[in-house]
Design an enzyme around this catalytic site. Structure first.
Site, PDB file in Angstrom:
ATOM      1  N   GLY A   1     -56.286  44.407 -42.881  1.00 47.38           N
ATOM      2  CA  GLY A   1     -55.551  44.748 -44.105  1.00 47.38           C
ATOM      3  C   GLY A   1     -56.421  45.110 -45.288  1.00 47.38           C
ATOM      4  O   GLY A   1     -57.121  46.125 -45.273  1.00 47.38           O
TER       5      GLY A   1
ATOM      6  N   ILE B   1     -59.120  43.719 -46.484  1.00 43.84           N
ATOM      7  CA  ILE B   1     -60.559  43.389 -46.471  1.00 43.84           C
ATOM      8  C   ILE B   1     -61.369  44.655 -46.178  1.00 43.84           C
ATOM      9  O   ILE B   1     -61.090  45.348 -45.198  1.00 43.84           O
ATOM     10  CB  ILE B   1     -60.870  42.339 -45.372  1.00 43.84           C
ATOM     11  CG1 ILE B   1     -60.022  41.086 -45.555  1.00 43.84           C
ATOM     12  CG2 ILE B   1     -62.355  41.992 -45.363  1.00 43.84           C
ATOM     13  CD1 ILE B   1     -60.203  40.048 -44.442  1.00 43.84           C
TER      14      ILE B   1
ATOM     15  N   LYS C   1     -57.998  45.858 -32.775  1.00 50.23           N
ATOM     16  CA  LYS C   1     -58.894  45.709 -33.935  1.00 50.23           C
ATOM     17  C   LYS C   1     -60.295  45.306 -33.492  1.00 50.23           C
ATOM     18  O   LYS C   1     -61.284  45.776 -34.056  1.00 50.23           O
ATOM     19  CB  LYS C   1     -58.313  44.678 -34.907  1.00 50.23           C
ATOM     20  CG  LYS C   1     -57.059  45.165 -35.630  1.00 50.23           C
ATOM     21  CD  LYS C   1     -56.358  44.011 -36.329  1.00 50.23           C
ATOM     22  CE  LYS C   1     -55.183  44.474 -37.176  1.00 50.23           C
ATOM     23  NZ  LYS C   1     -54.354  43.352 -37.647  1.00 50.23           N
TER      24      LYS C   1
ATOM     25  N   GLY D   1     -49.540  42.993 -45.035  1.00 47.19           N
ATOM     26  CA  GLY D   1     -48.618  43.044 -46.171  1.00 47.19           C
ATOM     27  C   GLY D   1     -48.784  44.348 -46.950  1.00 47.19           C
ATOM     28  O   GLY D   1     -49.803  45.029 -46.840  1.00 47.19           O
TER      29      GLY D   1
HETATM   30  P1  NAP Z   1     -42.967  50.140 -40.744  1.00 48.06           P
HETATM   31  O1  NAP Z   1     -42.584  49.204 -41.817  1.00 48.06           O
HETATM   32  O2  NAP Z   1     -42.268  50.081 -39.438  1.00 48.06           O
HETATM   33  O3  NAP Z   1     -42.870  51.628 -41.350  1.00 48.06           O
HETATM   34  C1  NAP Z   1     -43.013  52.769 -40.580  1.00 48.06           C
HETATM   35  C2  NAP Z   1     -42.588  53.970 -41.395  1.00 48.06           C
HETATM   36  O4  NAP Z   1     -42.859  55.149 -40.667  1.00 48.06           O
HETATM   37  C3  NAP Z   1     -41.088  53.992 -41.726  1.00 48.06           C
HETATM   38  O5  NAP Z   1     -40.890  54.461 -43.027  1.00 48.06           O
HETATM   39  C4  NAP Z   1     -40.518  54.987 -40.708  1.00 48.06           C
HETATM   40  O6  NAP Z   1     -39.410  55.714 -41.212  1.00 48.06           O
HETATM   41  C5  NAP Z   1     -41.684  55.944 -40.538  1.00 48.06           C
HETATM   42  N1  NAP Z   1     -41.690  56.532 -39.194  1.00 48.06           N
HETATM   43  C6  NAP Z   1     -41.940  55.906 -38.031  1.00 48.06           C
HETATM   44  N2  NAP Z   1     -41.847  56.784 -37.010  1.00 48.06           N
HETATM   45  C7  NAP Z   1     -41.543  57.981 -37.557  1.00 48.06           C
HETATM   46  C8  NAP Z   1     -41.295  59.273 -37.030  1.00 48.06           C
HETATM   47  N3  NAP Z   1     -41.345  59.507 -35.715  1.00 48.06           N
HETATM   48  N4  NAP Z   1     -41.013  60.267 -37.888  1.00 48.06           N
HETATM   49  C9  NAP Z   1     -40.952  60.036 -39.216  1.00 48.06           C
HETATM   50  N5  NAP Z   1     -41.171  58.843 -39.784  1.00 48.06           N
HETATM   51  C10 NAP Z   1     -41.445  57.817 -38.958  1.00 48.06           C
HETATM   52  O7  NAP Z   1     -44.518  49.984 -40.401  1.00 48.06           O
HETATM   53  P2  NAP Z   1     -45.668  49.382 -41.326  1.00 48.06           P
HETATM   54  O8  NAP Z   1     -45.670  47.901 -41.232  1.00 48.06           O
HETATM   55  O9  NAP Z   1     -45.616  50.032 -42.654  1.00 48.06           O
HETATM   56  O10 NAP Z   1     -46.969  49.866 -40.522  1.00 48.06           O
HETATM   57  C11 NAP Z   1     -47.362  51.212 -40.536  1.00 48.06           C
HETATM   58  C12 NAP Z   1     -48.738  51.355 -39.890  1.00 48.06           C
HETATM   59  O11 NAP Z   1     -49.691  50.564 -40.604  1.00 48.06           O
HETATM   60  C13 NAP Z   1     -48.823  50.868 -38.436  1.00 48.06           C
HETATM   61  O12 NAP Z   1     -49.771  51.645 -37.759  1.00 48.06           O
HETATM   62  C14 NAP Z   1     -49.348  49.433 -38.577  1.00 48.06           C
HETATM   63  O13 NAP Z   1     -50.001  48.982 -37.428  1.00 48.06           O
HETATM   64  C15 NAP Z   1     -50.312  49.633 -39.720  1.00 48.06           C
HETATM   65  N6  NAP Z   1     -50.610  48.437 -40.504  1.00 48.06           N
HETATM   66  C16 NAP Z   1     -49.599  47.634 -40.947  1.00 48.06           C
HETATM   67  C17 NAP Z   1     -49.904  46.543 -41.754  1.00 48.06           C
HETATM   68  C18 NAP Z   1     -48.831  45.632 -42.277  1.00 48.06           C
HETATM   69  O14 NAP Z   1     -49.171  44.645 -42.935  1.00 48.06           O
HETATM   70  N7  NAP Z   1     -47.553  45.910 -42.051  1.00 48.06           N
HETATM   71  C19 NAP Z   1     -51.231  46.276 -42.090  1.00 48.06           C
HETATM   72  C20 NAP Z   1     -52.255  47.119 -41.612  1.00 48.06           C
HETATM   73  C21 NAP Z   1     -51.924  48.203 -40.833  1.00 48.06           C
HETATM   74  P3  NAP Z   1     -38.013  54.999 -41.545  1.00 48.06           P
HETATM   75  O15 NAP Z   1     -38.310  54.080 -42.684  1.00 48.06           O
HETATM   76  O16 NAP Z   1     -37.103  56.101 -41.931  1.00 48.06           O
HETATM   77  O17 NAP Z   1     -37.602  54.258 -40.300  1.00 48.06           O
HETATM   78  N1  HSE Z   2     -49.296  43.179 -37.797  1.00 46.68           N
HETATM   79  C1  HSE Z   2     -50.607  43.154 -38.345  1.00 46.68           C
HETATM   80  C2  HSE Z   2     -51.010  41.738 -38.626  1.00 46.68           C
HETATM   81  C3  HSE Z   2     -50.652  43.968 -39.594  1.00 46.68           C
HETATM   82  O1  HSE Z   2     -50.131  40.856 -38.610  1.00 46.68           O
HETATM   83  O2  HSE Z   2     -52.191  41.481 -38.840  1.00 46.68           O
HETATM   84  C4  HSE Z   2     -52.048  44.125 -40.146  1.00 46.68           C
HETATM   85  O3  HSE Z   2     -52.829  44.935 -39.327  1.00 46.68           O
END
Ligand code: NAP
Ligand code: HSE
Length: 433
Positions: free
Chosen positions: A134, A136, A205, A302
């Protein structure tokens, strides 16, 4: 002030964080990057969904062509997740000379080579700080600040969701499912939380971090993986009795040119800095041959913490004054070939919890199997009878250091004893020697 147009692909947890930071820290970003960053388009799946942020509706689109065909968009930020269509959209964007920022560890760990090569051949920047831990700055930390070192070991608590679950089980007596639900509500978990709780997210990761730290290409399948779904409150209580804490730990060590790579629940001493990393916090502990011990600590998941890493990647592109005809083509993760060891070859101490028949001689049968395999026991604990069945007792064994192969074979034989009902859990113990 110069203006730059960017596009977001995704407006979920991370996309929302990016949007909020770009708005709330507009002035800092302008001064530091020399640009006013203007979000021109945001790709989503559902135009009607409530976004919980003040995003003008006209920015939203479900059509990727609106991004790719707009030459004024210079940077594409992929925060949608998954493999397809994220991979295709990133490749297409690079082809149109758009720089890329992504948080997608799954895509990087499984198909990163193709993306790095495409970025090099198209002369665009490809930044991915948010993909690991995240907020870091661990990718830049390893890639830029530790290049004088030969990294010897790296240990990480690199999944916020599982760390949150284990913390809530330990301190708030929440059940696994209750704690997972909370982690999902807080926006920490992946769209499919199996990735978190079964250790896949940490596996991706660790593959990314080890590739950078050891200058080699690590295939995801070379990282041994176990999740936390078998951890029960009773294991956490026993750990406490042994002055240990259970973490989903990612480990890579180099021994005589061979890498050992593994992600699994691990009991670690209560007084190690990694034991005090709780909730959604992450930490990466590195031993370099020049710098010695080093620990990076911060929020691992987050909206805002992850958004912080994404926005800093955008700023770093804007500050780079990139000359697209003169990119440095050094691929940072294929400098050396390294042999990868098998999990059966590691040496560790082990905690084993079993349910056995409550009768004289059972302990002897079990200890003689271990003795036959050269596994020496450090402690044996038997406490009371099973609440559901008076004929069953729980036995907890802790071994001295031993080869995993010997443990696996001992357990195979112990499972066949009539007096053993179940091997409830086996957890490796790390003492950071
Ligand atoms: P999320 O809440 O599920 O959001 C995904 C977003 O992408 C949504 O807005 C969704 O649209 C859109 N989307 C997904 N598939 C799509 C498609 N085929 N066409 C158009 N739009 C699409 O996911 P997130 O938690 O933000 O995570 C996003 C990425 O960041 C992932 O790769 C995850 O591993 C990474 N990540 C997440 C975190 C974390 O803390 N959550 C931390 C580090 C990295 P809709 O809203 O319309 O459904
Ligand atoms: N799902 C991941 C976690 C998001 O809980 O660490 C950050 O990469």
């Amino acid at each position: 002030m110069k203006k730059v147009k960017i596009a977001l692909m995704g407006l979920g947890n991370v996309g929302r964080g990016v949007w909020m930071i770009l708005n709330s820290n507009k002035e800092e970003i302008m001064k530091r990057s020399g640009y006013e960053v203007d979000v021109a388009k945001i790709l989503v799946r559902d135009l009607e969904k409530d976004r919980y942020v003040d995003v003008p509706k006209e920015l939203l689109t479900t059509d990727f062509n609106e991004i790719i065909n707009d030459d004024s968009i210079k940077i594409v930020v992929e925060v949608m997740g998954g493999i397809e269509p994220a991979r295709e959209y990133i490749l297409e964007s690079m082809k149109r000379k758009k720089h890329i920022v992504t948080a997608n560890k799954m895509l990087l760990a499984t198909g990163g080579d193709e993306l790095f090569e495409k970025a090099d051949s198209e002369g665009v920047m490809f930044n991915y700080e948010a993909s690991v831990a995240g907020g870091i700055p661990i990718i830049n930390g390893i890639n830029e600040s530790l290049t004088a070192n030969k990294v010897e070991k790296l240990y990480g608590v690199i999944n916020g969701t599982t760390n949150y679950i284990l913390t809530k089980m330990e301190f708030d007596n929440l059940s696994f499912d209750e704690a997972l639900y909370q982690a999902q509500e807080m926006g920490y978990a992946e769209a499919d939380p199996t990735s978190d709780i079964e250790g896949f997210d940490s596996q991706y990761k660790l593959a990314i971090l080890s590739s950078l730290a050891f200058g080699t290409k690590i295939k995801v399948e070379n990282v041994y993986r176990e999740g936390i779904t078998k951890i029960e409150s009773i294991d956490i209580q026993y750990a406490r009795e042994f002055k240990k804490v259970i973490k989903l730990l990612a480990i890579v060590k180099e021994n005589d040119g061979r890498l050992e790579l593994r992600v699994h629940p691990t009991m670690i001493p209560q007084n190690h800095p990694l034991a005090n990393v709780y909730d959604s916090f992450n930490a990466v502990f590195i031993k370099g041959n020049a710098v010695g011990d080093l620990m990076f600590y911060g929020r691992g998941a987050g909206d805002l913490p992850t958004g912080s890493a994404v926005v800093s990647d955008i700023v770093s592109i804007l500050r780079s004054n990139i000359d697209i005809d003169n990119l440095n083509p050094v691929v940072k993760n294929n400098l050396w070939d390294k042999e990868i060891g098998s999990i059966r070859d590691i040496t560790s101490k082990y905690y084993i919890r079993l349910t056995v028949e409550d009768r004289p001689g059972v302990l002897g049968e079990i200890t003689s199997v271990f003795g036959g395999m050269n596994v020496s026991l450090l402690s044996v604990i038997q406490k009371g009878i099973d609440n559901d069945n008076e004929n069953k007792v729980t036995l907890v064994l802790v071994t001295h250091y031993t080869k995993e192969e010997n443990i696996v074979e001992s357990i195979d034989s112990i499972c066949k004893l009539n007096s053993v009902y179940k091997i409830n859990n086996l957890i490796r113990i790390e003492e950071f020697n």
